[in-house]
Design a protein around this motif. Sequence first.
Motif, PDB file in Angstrom:
ATOM      1  N   LEU A  16     -13.571   1.740 -10.112  1.00 22.51           N
ATOM      2  CA  LEU A  16     -12.445   0.910  -9.712  1.00 22.51           C
ATOM      3  C   LEU A  16     -11.781   1.545  -8.500  1.00 22.51           C
ATOM      4  O   LEU A  16     -11.683   2.775  -8.405  1.00 22.51           O
ATOM      5  N   ALA A  17     -11.342   0.714  -7.576  1.00 23.04           N
ATOM      6  CA  ALA A  17     -10.660   1.179  -6.372  1.00 23.04           C
ATOM      7  C   ALA A  17      -9.154   1.072  -6.585  1.00 23.04           C
ATOM      8  O   ALA A  17      -8.641  -0.014  -6.804  1.00 23.04           O
ATOM      9  N   GLN A  18      -8.492   2.208  -6.561  1.00 18.41           N
ATOM     10  CA  GLN A  18      -7.033   2.225  -6.639  1.00 18.41           C
ATOM     11  C   GLN A  18      -6.518   2.311  -5.211  1.00 18.41           C
ATOM     12  O   GLN A  18      -6.629   3.356  -4.555  1.00 18.41           O
ATOM     13  N   ILE A  19      -5.984   1.198  -4.726  1.00 16.02           N
ATOM     14  CA  ILE A  19      -5.479   1.133  -3.358  1.00 16.02           C
ATOM     15  C   ILE A  19      -4.072   1.724  -3.358  1.00 16.02           C
ATOM     16  O   ILE A  19      -3.177   1.218  -4.043  1.00 16.02           O
ATOM     17  N   LEU A  20      -3.917   2.796  -2.610  1.00 19.41           N
ATOM     18  CA  LEU A  20      -2.643   3.501  -2.596  1.00 19.41           C
ATOM     19  C   LEU A  20      -1.618   2.711  -1.788  1.00 19.41           C
ATOM     20  O   LEU A  20      -1.980   1.948  -0.892  1.00 19.41           O
ATOM     21  N   PRO A  21      -0.328   2.886  -2.126  1.00 20.63           N
ATOM     22  CA  PRO A  21       0.716   2.118  -1.443  1.00 20.63           C
ATOM     23  C   PRO A  21       0.674   2.297   0.071  1.00 20.63           C
ATOM     24  O   PRO A  21       0.349   3.371   0.584  1.00 20.63           O
ATOM     25  N   GLY A  22       1.002   1.220   0.776  1.00 20.94           N
ATOM     26  CA  GLY A  22       1.054   1.243   2.230  1.00 20.94           C
ATOM     27  C   GLY A  22       1.314  -0.158   2.735  1.00 20.94           C
ATOM     28  O   GLY A  22       1.372  -1.110   1.948  1.00 20.94           O
ATOM     29  N   SER A  23       1.464  -0.279   4.041  1.00 25.19           N
ATOM     30  CA  SER A  23       1.703  -1.603   4.610  1.00 25.19           C
ATOM     31  C   SER A  23       1.281  -1.613   6.074  1.00 25.19           C
ATOM     32  O   SER A  23       1.045  -0.568   6.674  1.00 25.19           O
ATOM     33  N   GLY A  24       1.182  -2.816   6.605  1.00 22.52           N
ATOM     34  CA  GLY A  24       0.871  -3.006   8.016  1.00 22.52           C
ATOM     35  C   GLY A  24      -0.503  -2.482   8.395  1.00 22.52           C
ATOM     36  O   GLY A  24      -1.439  -2.523   7.598  1.00 22.52           O
ATOM     37  N   SER A  25      -0.595  -1.967   9.614  1.00 17.06           N
ATOM     38  CA  SER A  25      -1.891  -1.509  10.118  1.00 17.06           C
ATOM     39  C   SER A  25      -2.142  -0.042   9.798  1.00 17.06           C
ATOM     40  O   SER A  25      -3.150   0.523  10.215  1.00 17.06           O
ATOM     41  N   LYS A  26      -1.215   0.586   9.056  1.00 19.37           N
ATOM     42  CA  LYS A  26      -1.419   1.975   8.642  1.00 19.37           C
ATOM     43  C   LYS A  26      -2.737   2.065   7.879  1.00 19.37           C
ATOM     44  O   LYS A  26      -3.105   1.159   7.144  1.00 19.37           O
ATOM     45  N   GLY A  27      -3.468   3.148   8.064  1.00 20.88           N
ATOM     46  CA  GLY A  27      -4.773   3.309   7.428  1.00 20.88           C
ATOM     47  C   GLY A  27      -4.738   3.087   5.923  1.00 20.88           C
ATOM     48  O   GLY A  27      -3.777   3.457   5.251  1.00 20.88           O
ATOM     49  N   ASP A  83       0.012  -2.899  -1.852  1.00 23.54           N
ATOM     50  CA  ASP A  83       1.437  -3.062  -2.103  1.00 23.54           C
ATOM     51  C   ASP A  83       2.182  -1.922  -1.399  1.00 23.54           C
ATOM     52  O   ASP A  83       1.685  -0.797  -1.350  1.00 23.54           O
ATOM     53  N   PRO A  84       3.372  -2.182  -0.849  1.00 23.52           N
ATOM     54  CA  PRO A  84       4.113  -1.119  -0.170  1.00 23.52           C
ATOM     55  C   PRO A  84       4.557   0.012  -1.111  1.00 23.52           C
ATOM     56  O   PRO A  84       4.759   1.133  -0.672  1.00 23.52           O
ATOM     57  N   VAL A  85       4.690  -0.286  -2.417  1.00 19.56           N
ATOM     58  CA  VAL A  85       5.255   0.682  -3.357  1.00 19.56           C
ATOM     59  C   VAL A  85       4.288   1.089  -4.473  1.00 19.56           C
ATOM     60  O   VAL A  85       4.239   2.252  -4.866  1.00 19.56           O
ATOM     61  N   ASN A  86       3.525   0.141  -4.987  1.00 16.09           N
ATOM     62  CA  ASN A  86       2.693   0.387  -6.170  1.00 16.09           C
ATOM     63  C   ASN A  86       1.209   0.476  -5.843  1.00 16.09           C
ATOM     64  O   ASN A  86       0.731  -0.152  -4.901  1.00 16.09           O
ATOM     65  N   THR A  87       0.484   1.220  -6.655  1.00 14.55           N
ATOM     66  CA  THR A  87      -0.971   1.285  -6.553  1.00 14.55           C
ATOM     67  C   THR A  87      -1.553  -0.021  -7.074  1.00 14.55           C
ATOM     68  O   THR A  87      -1.101  -0.538  -8.099  1.00 14.55           O
TER      69      THR A  87
END
Length: 128
Positions: A16-27, A83-87
Amino acid sequence: VFHYGNLKSAKTSIRLAQILPGSGSKGVAIDLIESFVSGRGKGLYDALSYTWGSGERNKNVTCNGRRLAVTQTLLEALQRFRDPVNTVTLWIDQICICQERIKERNQQVSMMGDIFTNARKVIVWLGE
C-alpha cells in the motif's frame, strides 16, 4: 533508486502507498508498506483506477526515501489526491506492484479483483 523488497506471501500480500501530507507542486513523498488483501492484518485503503497515459515513467516521486519513476498521469493523480495534513493510503498498481518482476506482477494482477473489492472505495482518475 527505489528497490522493492519481497512480499511475505505471494497469495495474500499486497503493498500500500501511504502518500505523505503535502500540497501543490511540492514533491510527492510516499511510504510503501506491506499489507494483506483480506483477513487479519488487512489495512484500510482506497484503490486508484487511472490510465497510464503514454506509459513512459519519466517523472519522479520519493518512495521510502528513494527516487521512484512514475508516469505523468500518475504524478498528477498523486498531487490531486494527497492531503495537506493527513496521510492518504492508496493501492496503486504502478507503485504497489514491482513492474519489473514478471512473476510478482502476474500474481498481483490475478488478485486485482480482490484488491478492488476489499478497498474502502475506488477512486477513478481521468485527469484534470
